[in-house]
Design a protein around this motif. Structure first.
Motif, mmCIF file in Angstrom:
data_model
loop_
_atom_site.group_PDB
_atom_site.id
_atom_site.type_symbol
_atom_site.label_atom_id
_atom_site.label_comp_id
_atom_site.label_asym_id
_atom_site.label_seq_id
_atom_site.Cartn_x
_atom_site.Cartn_y
_atom_site.Cartn_z
ATOM 1 N N PHE A 29 -34.400 -3.858 3.289
ATOM 2 C CA PHE A 29 -35.351 -4.508 4.229
ATOM 3 C C PHE A 29 -34.960 -6.135 3.392
ATOM 4 N N HIS A 30 -34.984 -6.770 4.887
ATOM 5 C CA HIS A 30 -34.624 -8.442 4.780
ATOM 6 C C HIS A 30 -35.406 -9.246 5.997
ATOM 7 N N TYR A 31 -35.654 -10.455 4.851
ATOM 8 C CA TYR A 31 -36.184 -10.312 5.799
ATOM 9 C C TYR A 31 -35.859 -12.295 5.487
ATOM 10 N N THR A 32 -35.209 -13.112 6.537
ATOM 11 C CA THR A 32 -34.547 -15.013 6.280
ATOM 12 C C THR A 32 -34.677 -15.500 6.912
ATOM 13 N N SER A 36 -33.559 -15.682 1.817
ATOM 14 C CA SER A 36 -33.245 -14.047 1.715
ATOM 15 C C SER A 36 -34.509 -13.433 0.616
ATOM 16 N N LEU A 37 -35.108 -12.970 0.800
ATOM 17 C CA LEU A 37 -35.780 -12.136 0.355
ATOM 18 C C LEU A 37 -35.118 -10.434 0.976
ATOM 19 N N GLY A 38 -35.465 -10.038 -0.126
ATOM 20 C CA GLY A 38 -34.942 -8.518 0.232
ATOM 21 C C GLY A 38 -33.353 -7.653 -0.526
ATOM 22 N N ASP A 39 -32.692 -7.661 0.834
ATOM 23 C CA ASP A 39 -31.169 -6.855 0.491
ATOM 24 C C ASP A 39 -30.425 -7.684 1.091
ATOM 25 N N TYR A 40 -29.354 -8.501 0.750
ATOM 26 C CA TYR A 40 -28.646 -9.630 0.864
ATOM 27 C C TYR A 40 -27.119 -9.316 0.652
ATOM 28 N N GLN A 41 -26.194 -10.665 0.938
ATOM 29 C CA GLN A 41 -24.928 -10.654 0.376
ATOM 30 C C GLN A 41 -24.323 -12.202 0.220
ATOM 31 N N LEU A 42 -22.974 -12.479 -0.486
ATOM 32 C CA LEU A 42 -23.045 -13.760 -0.339
ATOM 33 C C LEU A 42 -21.302 -13.845 -0.931
ATOM 34 N N GLN A 43 -20.607 -14.499 0.007
ATOM 35 C CA GLN A 43 -19.619 -14.625 -0.097
ATOM 36 C C GLN A 43 -18.529 -16.572 0.010
ATOM 37 N N ARG A 91 -26.282 -13.916 3.602
ATOM 38 C CA ARG A 91 -26.468 -13.676 4.973
ATOM 39 C C ARG A 91 -27.278 -12.082 4.293
ATOM 40 N N PRO A 92 -27.635 -11.695 5.325
ATOM 41 C CA PRO A 92 -28.628 -10.311 5.495
ATOM 42 C C PRO A 92 -27.912 -9.008 5.363
ATOM 43 N N TYR A 93 -28.288 -8.341 4.640
ATOM 44 C CA TYR A 93 -27.122 -7.045 4.369
ATOM 45 C C TYR A 93 -28.306 -5.721 4.808
ATOM 46 N N THR A 94 -27.369 -5.474 6.285
ATOM 47 C CA THR A 94 -28.163 -4.510 7.052
ATOM 48 C C THR A 94 -27.452 -3.756 6.735
ATOM 49 N N SER A 95 -25.830 -2.798 6.146
ATOM 50 C CA SER A 95 -25.590 -1.714 6.723
ATOM 51 C C SER A 95 -26.471 -0.201 5.815
ATOM 52 N N VAL A 96 -25.529 0.695 5.695
ATOM 53 C CA VAL A 96 -26.627 2.393 5.058
ATOM 54 C C VAL A 96 -25.373 2.731 4.211
ATOM 55 N N GLY A 129 -33.081 -8.950 -3.867
ATOM 56 C CA GLY A 129 -34.067 -9.235 -4.554
ATOM 57 C C GLY A 129 -34.283 -10.936 -4.048
ATOM 58 N N LEU A 130 -34.002 -12.365 -4.621
ATOM 59 C CA LEU A 130 -34.172 -13.698 -4.116
ATOM 60 C C LEU A 130 -33.096 -14.245 -4.257
#
Length: 688
Positions: free
Chosen positions: A211-214, A225-232, A263-268, A276-277
């Motif tokens: 889940f994510h909300y960005t 971003s709250l939930g699943d995310y990535q950083l680059q 960026r939000p994470y949406t992969s499986v 987290g946050l």
């Protein structure tokens, strides 16, 4: 003299041709590339297109589509003439060809503001531009051993079997407005996993939930971003999650990592993300990103008993497969808790040509991680916590991009990356990248440029060139020398190797495109036991060569034909083997239908010559299977748009082996020589 009212609108975003994108950037498909994650990251770029009115040179480079000269020409044109009046004005930019514009259109817009952004929060969410619900079902129809009745072992116990049914189930719900917000829910159940509600084993219906909300661009708050995310950030030594290609037929633009940020994470894929946050705050020329994460990780948990009869535990390894089909796999689910605290500080010079940044990531596990002792892994990470920090920079001077990053982990091990991309003139582009990763450099989320899958125990130098003498002909090539100062898996001694690739592409017109590609890789590995003499730690140089011929013919926008022939050769310790694959594709559009299919033949001597063939799949599903032995592969894909909101996909694929009586091994084994797979998908778009 009569008055007329004219209503202008922006050209709709071009549909993404994922097959062409992959073909250019992945010179040869390999099984250690996380394609699902790469594909999801690519879709993020598609659904969050760059606004060309304000895009920086760094953001343009992150698309991996433009040469340094083309980026410099774009910035100069915009500075001279001001904002673009429409997307069609891109044709006036010097050094931008029609091919360049066609490639970049899926990822850019002119003026990203939307009328809905003036609406209140809830109403704006309900009117999101990208709002849909998608459901997918996939199944292998032959019975695998894991779905048969269990055997009785000699001790009276029953053998392992899968606890669930053979259906793959996937569901995605998304509400997204570019440059405004993204809200998403992703659910997944793999074949063999049980659809059940069991909080004790952290299974809630579907086996995996994301889940994510960005939010984007809320004043000085660039992203939250709250939930699943990535950083680059930087060159991927500390924060390297997301889309990064590395070595491919595109030899220039893909070598540099880009600071795409949060960026939000949406992969499986059930690892490689934060939960987290996190937020990015911008103040003038400085941006801060702070992140907090706490998530469960699959792991092999080992118990030890001390002299006081108190049990303690440690982790012998982290499990990345994400599969929970058997009792033993379920027992590994969520056995460890991983916590992360991180910080990124980024400074951008007022003229936007120079960037300087710093990364810090602290990672802690609920139990110590102590891998099973092996000679080659004695310098791998051990312990309960790790700290990795780095400094990075990028500098743009005219048609030249310089970049680099240096990092150090808690162990004292260091990692370094430095490189340059340069347009020497309008016809020649050049790239070079040097890297050095100590054998004890530990980065849990690192994904820097490397020959291996992680930035550890490696040194190397990469040189790339792209030459386009005319509009119809182009040539690209790279050479990469690498060495491993310490032992690796299947490599019980320090070793060296190299890899090079050359591709010639000829496109006389819009309808016809053909290319020839040759790639050679030389890498050491242990000599197999039957070939050993006295020493049990002898290495041999294995040489793999791949040849590809490809012809694509598209006489109209309604249909296309593609022919591909690929061969491979592998030599090691005097043994020689080979393999080949031939495929013929046809695709076309008829009314509301989009149809495509392929027939391919393959014949290989062994697994070393397995043939990877990218296949079209249902929307947002990725498929690059590999084939070895002898056989024929068929697939057929159909897409039908029932109305403006509802779209249906169906896919059928069949592999028939001519020299096998069974397929696979272990619980995945199928008795027989045929494998049939079907995929069905339905998407409902709300605001259409």
């Amino acid at each position: 003299m009569l008055p007329f009212a004219l209503f202008a609108q922006q050209a709709s975003q071009k549909e993404l041709d994922i097959e062409a994108f992959v073909e250019e950037r992945f010179a040869m498909q390999e099984e250690d590339i996380p394609y699902e994650d790469l594909y999801e990251s690519l879709l993020q770029r598609y659904f969050q297109p760059l606004d060309l009115q304000v895009a920086t040179s760094t953001e343009l480079q992150s698309l991996y589509l433009l040469s340094p000269l083309q980026i410099q020409s774009f910035i100069k044109y915009r500075n001279q003439f001001g904002k673009f009046s429409s997307i069609y004005e891109l044709q006036a930019i010097p050094e931008w060809t029609l091919e360049t514009i066609q490639n970049i259109l899926p990822f850019v817009v002119i003026n990203s503001t939307h009328p809905n952004q003036s609406n209140p929060g809830l109403k704006r969410i309900l009117k999101a531009e990208n709002a849909y619900l998608l459901f997918r079902q996939r199944r292998i129809w032959q019975t695998r051993k894991g779905f048969t009745a269990p055997d009785t072992l000699s001790n009276g116990d029953l053998s392992n079997r899968y606890v669930g049914d053979p259906n793959d189930l996937y569901m995605r719900f998304r509400l997204q407005q570019p440059a405004d917000f993204s809200l998403g829910l992703t659910l997944d159940k793999d074949s063999g996993e049980k659809f059940t509600w069991d909080p004790k084993s952290k299974r809630y219906g579907f086996n995996y939930l994301s889940f994510h909300y960005t939010l984007y661009n809320k004043g000085k708050l660039k992203a939250l971003s709250l939930g699943d995310y990535q950083l680059q950030f930087g060159q991927g030594l500390v924060f390297g999650s997301g889309f990064s290609v590395g070595k491919g037929a595109e030899t220039i633009t893909t070598v540099k990592r880009s600071s795409t940020g949060l960026r939000p994470y949406t992969s499986v894929m059930e690892a490689g993300f934060f939960r987290g946050l996190a937020g990015t705050y911008s103040s003038g020329n400085i941006e801060w990103t702070v992140m907090l994460s706490r998530t469960s990780r699959d792991a092999n948990l080992q118990y030890i008993q001390d002299s006081l009869a108190n049990e303690s535990s440690y982790l012998s390894s982290l499990v990345l497969s994400g599969l929970h089909r058997t009792i033993s796999e379920i027992q590994k689910k969520a056995q460890a808790i991983e916590q992360n605290i991180g910080l990124n500080l980024n400074y951008r010079h007022p003229n936007k040509s120079f960037r300087l940044g710093s990364n810090l990531l602290y990672t802690q596990y609920s139990q110590p991680l102590i891998p099973l002792e092996r000679i080659y892994n004695q310098f791998e990470f051990q312990g309960k916590n790790n700290v990795t920090n780095s400094l990075y920079f990028t500098y743009n001077y005219r048609n030249h991009y310089l970049f680099g990053e240096s990092a150090i982990s808690k162990s004292g091990g260091m990692g370094h990356v430095a490189g340059i991309m340069s347009s020497l003139n309008s016809k020649v582009d050049f790239s070079m990248i040097w890297r050095k990763y100590d054998r004890n450099f530990h980065s849990q989320y690192g994904n820097a440029f490397s020959e291996g899958t992680r930035p550890i125990n490696e040194e190397g130098l990469y040189l790339g060139i792209h030459f386009k003498p005319s509009r119809k002909i182009s040539w690209s090539a790279y050479y990469d020398y690498f060495k491993f100062p310490w032992m690796r898996f299947r490599m019980y001694a320090p070793s060296t190797g190299h890899e090079w690739l050359s591709r010639i592409k000829f496109q006389p017109n819009k309808q016809l495109m053909l290319f020839f590609q040759f790639r050679e890789e030389v890498k050491s590995r242990n000599v197999v036991s039957e070939d050993q003499t006295s020493s049990q730690y002898l290495l041999a140089q294995g040489k793999r060569q791949n040849i590809v011929w490809n012809l694509t013919y598209q006489p109209s926008r309604w249909w296309q034909a593609k022919t591909r022939v690929q061969q491979s050769f592998y030599r090691i310790s005097g043994h020689k083997s080979k393999g080949y694959a031939i495929s013929q594709d046809l695709s076309g559009e008829v009314g509301a239908w989009k149809l495509s299919g392929r027939v391919s033949l393959f014949d290989t001597d062994d697994y070393e010559n397995r043939q990877y063939l990218y296949e079209k799949n249902v929307l947002w599903a990725f498929s690059i299977p590999n084939f070895y032995d002898q056989g024929i592969r068929l697939y057929f894909l159909a897409q039908y748009k029932l109305n403006r909101r509802l779209t249906f996909w169906g896919r059928w694929a069949k592999t028939t082996y001519t020299n096998r009586e069974s397929i696979g091994s272990g619980l995945q084994e199928i008795q027989g020589n045929e494998l049939v797979e079907t995929t069905f998908q339905l998407r409902y778009q709300f605001n259409r």
